[in-house]
Enzyme design. Sequence first.
Site, PDB file in Angstrom:
ATOM      1  CE  LYS A 117      -8.250   0.338   3.951  1.00 63.14           C
ATOM      2  NZ  LYS A 117      -7.274   1.151   4.714  1.00 63.14           N
ATOM      3  CB  CYS A 139      -4.150  -1.151   5.498  1.00 56.36           C
ATOM      4  SG  CYS A 139      -3.296  -0.416   6.925  1.00 56.36           S
ATOM      5  CD  GLU A 176      -2.460   1.196   2.798  1.00 55.64           C
ATOM      6  OE1 GLU A 176      -3.551   1.774   2.904  1.00 55.64           O
ATOM      7  OE2 GLU A 176      -1.885   0.640   3.762  1.00 55.64           O
TER       8      GLU A 176
END
Length: 549
Positions: A368, A419, A308
């Site tokens: 995401k 994440c 990321e």
Amino acid sequence: MPPAAAAGTLDAASGAPERSGRAKRGWPAWRELAGRTLLAAAGGVAALLAFPGYALLPLAVLAPAALALAVHGQRARVGAWLGLVCGLAFFVPLLSWTGVYVGAFPWLALAVSQALFVAVLGAATAAVSRLRWWPLWTAALWVADEALRGRVPLGGFPWGRLGTSQTDGPLLALAAYGGVPLVSFAVALTGTLLAAAVLALARSRTTTATAAGGRRPARRAAAAALAGAAAVPLLGAAAWLPLPGPSLTDGGPTRTVAVIQGDVPEAGLEFNARRRAVLDNHVQRTLELAEAVAAGERAQPDLVVWPENSSDIDPYTNADAAAQISRAAAAIGAPLLVGAVVEGPGEYLSNTGIVWDPRTGPGATYVKRHPVPLAEYVPARAFFRFFSDKVDLVRRDFTSGTEVGVLEMGGARVGDVICFEVVYDSLVADTVEAGAGMLVVQTNNATFGYTDESEQQLAASRLRAVEFGRTVVVAATSGISAVVAPDGSLVRRSELFTPAVFVEEVAQRDSTTVAARLGAAPEWALSALGAAAVLAVAVPALRTRRSGR
């Protein structure tokens, strides 16, 4: 203070004597309350010590044990206070990484908000402590409480669940049968059974040998509780037998996967102030890998994973960034999974994983789906600005993706989560259900400096490996990057703020664990069990109160 005084040895069912003054209002005498408060705080500290950073895994069972002892036989309001103390003792230090660069207020606000859920748990635990088989109902309430705080508010924050402390040992195997909720339940049940044994032993000490029944029933109850507490980890140990072992290459056709940790110029919120330097770091590490492959020192990868924020320069709108990524992909001769910040839609940004082919350039993407509130977007900005102007560090909000992140690249079906998404059960489960043969966690932990955040996040990845029987590859901008085998063991891992490159053969699995087939059913069933126990206490109490009026 002896255990009998600190834990409240008189079971409500045995007929506690009538109290006066403060006790009549539902609160114990101040000395007893102080002892119970210290016990609850000790439970929170025990939970903290079980988590990464300390990794004293067996201590996790002492958290539900201590809270159960502290609230046993008490009114719900007392239980709420003791639960709050336990929650604060746990969450304030556990989440200290959230305030490293933004100050104490956001950190403490988050910690207190999570501790409030434990206050609810304490109240409910106190209520069901009057029931027969209360250790079972209490353990189920831990699952219900974690399920609730993992969903509300703003999508919840399922960080610090009891189950994610168990990165080794027998209880970890239970993740393959019921996910993190079943592991949390096992930890809590072991602890509450230990608490029941302590209470029974204390009763045996205060019961005279000539009393009706004597001391034997209490001693038998203590032995049964201890046997139950020992049986839970033994069951977990047996659960390992049919599960995959530590091999990365068993279970399906293999693909060679490279993981690039390029590192960042500096830790902190300004890690990407020199965005081109971050991109260049990942390009350079990839070029070095290509040279090692050409020299026969490394295997040729089928796919390469960048983390990321490896390109916070939008490669769709910046030709120079696109050229550098294409240069790296061409040199290594394999598609790259690039973590990029992309402009749009509209005024928003998108946290995106892009498959970058060495010949055709950018292709399939994953956006995401769960941006972090107050970090990647700010809901009700004016309201939160009233408490802290740090919300304005988020200058532009990120949008939420809508598609599951299964990406075809290099002959692999890569399940991409970004994440903090790794701690959300449903976001990982639907990725595996969509056909992921391996899982990739793209993450950037530079904003948390040299703290335990990376270790805590890695622990969640290890649980996911066991839960779904998949190899999990973690690619972090500045660490910790890792390759996790399907049994949760670490095959490779990097250090913080140190460049690293891994190349491993990874099997593309299509097997399905019991946990994957059941989905959220174990969590809902256990939560319903705990809720039913609370209702079994609350409904008669309400009827009695109404009849009294």
